[in-house]
Design an enzyme around this catalytic site. Sequence first.
Site, PDB file in Angstrom:
ATOM      1  CG  HIS A   1       7.468   1.388  -2.130  1.00 24.86           C
ATOM      2  ND1 HIS A   1       6.576   0.580  -4.003  1.00 24.86           N
ATOM      3  CD2 HIS A   1       7.548   1.355  -1.225  1.00 24.86           C
ATOM      4  CE1 HIS A   1       7.118  -0.763  -2.578  1.00 24.86           C
ATOM      5  NE2 HIS A   1       7.952  -0.498  -1.829  1.00 24.86           N
TER       6      HIS A   1
ATOM      7  CG  HIS B   1      11.598  -0.548  -5.859  1.00 25.39           C
ATOM      8  ND1 HIS B   1      11.073   0.555  -4.987  1.00 25.39           N
ATOM      9  CD2 HIS B   1      11.666  -1.462  -4.782  1.00 25.39           C
ATOM     10  CE1 HIS B   1      10.740  -0.558  -4.335  1.00 25.39           C
ATOM     11  NE2 HIS B   1      11.436  -1.638  -4.074  1.00 25.39           N
TER      12      HIS B   1
ATOM     13  CG  HIS C   1       2.793  -3.831  -4.102  1.00 18.71           C
ATOM     14  ND1 HIS C   1       3.095  -1.982  -3.557  1.00 18.71           N
ATOM     15  CD2 HIS C   1       3.393  -4.391  -3.768  1.00 18.71           C
ATOM     16  CE1 HIS C   1       4.405  -2.948  -2.766  1.00 18.71           C
ATOM     17  NE2 HIS C   1       4.421  -3.978  -3.434  1.00 18.71           N
TER      18      HIS C   1
ATOM     19  CG  ASP D   1       7.278  -1.924  -5.546  1.00 17.91           C
ATOM     20  OD1 ASP D   1       6.257  -2.103  -5.359  1.00 17.91           O
ATOM     21  OD2 ASP D   1       7.727  -3.192  -4.584  1.00 17.91           O
TER      22      ASP D   1
END
Length: 629
Positions: free
Chosen positions: A292, A54, A314, A75
Amino acid sequence: MLLTDYVKVSNIAIDEMLFDEADLSRSMDKIELVNYHQEVEHNGIKFWAYNAGHVLGAAMFMVEIAGVRILYTGDFSRQEDRHLMAAEIPNMNVDILIVESTYGVQVHEPRIERELRFTGIVHDTVRRGGRCLIPVFALGRAQELLLILDEYWTAHPELQHIPIYYASSLAKKAMTIYKTYINMMNDRIKALADLGNPFKFKNIANLKGMSDFDDSGPCVVMASPGMLQSGLSRELFEKWCSDRRNGVLIASYCVEGTLAKHIMSEPSEITTSSGLSVPLNMSVDYISFSAHSDFIQTSEFIDILQPPHVVLVHGDANEMSRLKQSLVAKYEGKNVTVHSPKNCQTLDLEFRSEKVAKIVGSLATPLVESLVVKADPSQKEATADATDTLIKPTRRDVTVKVSGVIVRKDFAHSIMSPEELGTFTQLKTNIMNQKLSVPYNQTFFMLVASLSRMFDEIVQENKEGLQKLIIFGCVSLSHVPTENQITVEWESNPINDMIADSAISILLQLESNPASIKALPPLTEKVKEGTVTNEKDDSALTELLGRIRLILEAQFGPMEIITAIEDIDAEIEEEQDAFPGSLLQLDWENSIAQVDLLNKRVVCDNAPLRERVSSVLQRAHTAVFPICK
């Protein structure tokens, strides 16, 4: 660094802040550095990290609890970009995958196409004399876009007179880290590092603040924050938004309720921080450089890992719901269950894993000896010296029974000898000796007679006025003729406690009802000598077998004694001790069964009847015969 910046830019009251810079400084001594793939264990819980792709240093964590593995991605991105590697795929089974759902079912534009579109929009904006604003977060996407722009400017000399700025103090601090940890980036950056540090840009300068900014012509400015909520990016946007030559390029993820998300719908005007309404004439473009995972990356990740449970976190509620529906449809009929719990909602999942115990200490010795590699002379190989031979080893397969205690520490199990608990654990062993005095006003001989009917092995000792009985060598009953009590002593354990309880029960019965001794049969000479073995006494044995016969006849009707040898079944005849009256025969619904009362053998062609008679015979023996060692 991020948390310090958060404290500085927070606009909440001091008394409402969770922590301040002093708290952050004190926490540094408590932080332990962990490398990717380095296993850490705490209270039996193991965890280790994988590269998440990420941002630089982003990590996915694998947590193992009692054999159950949980992968928390946080992430993550499975797409390699200009400087970062793609997220790793663990080479082991995962039981629970907790994965982000930021983009739901959206699919990112291919990297090459979005880079071309990005540089094309920037080029068109500055070529028409406009200013190009790129709101970005300080970490991750900023460095990605700076690499793209610096490379594009180098390839287009006609643009090199147009300045490119990045205006973020946090991004500047982060740049030092990016320049240092080239080894954690992808192969492309590592190759460029052989010619010079890729993050020492040739065409890009740092902008400290508006006082240092010459806003007199076309330029490119990358400023934070990425959602235009405040700060320099918001200030420049409000200053430039009315000029049609200018453009804003949203390159990061935006959430609902932010200015960046609002202008993507191309409103005719916007409200400034001071509350004024100004026209929105500048061009607005959106290109997702967000690192992402999108739907394709997430679903492929699940395809490879095949976890029984997928937990979505998330993400916007709508995006998460759409992603869940798509995944449920994709994995219908497969062993994948998708969950999307709400915030603060508990998710209960059950797992049954195999428990493995490690044998340690002296208990392992017979196992090691049983698995010793032995030489097989029939398997020989010639060596360099023709006079020598090598004998191939072979391994024996044997079963060894061990007896010990199972000790559980956290989620690990060990089997060891009780005497070695102090060696392999922090547990201590103790021996408890119990001593109980029971009032007793009857004769010692009555006690011996009563106990002899219950226990098979009793040793009597008489020393210096002390009369003593020892049952099975573990429970002693002492009696001083001048004292009206019996002292019972034994080393406490489950078996000894049971024997002691039985002996004490007899003591209390004799004390409360001494007349009960009169109902007992006469004692044999062996009892009087001190060692009682009633089962071997013919008269006592005849009486006991008679009681067993009565129990059987109460269940199956009259039984006959077998006297003729030719009538005895061969199976019984082989083990017959020839004790008079111990062989019986019964007739039950046209089925004949022969019963050896002494050896507890039943021969019958009718299997259900044989099993039933055997069961009754076993219980009768247990009830009638004394407790034996």
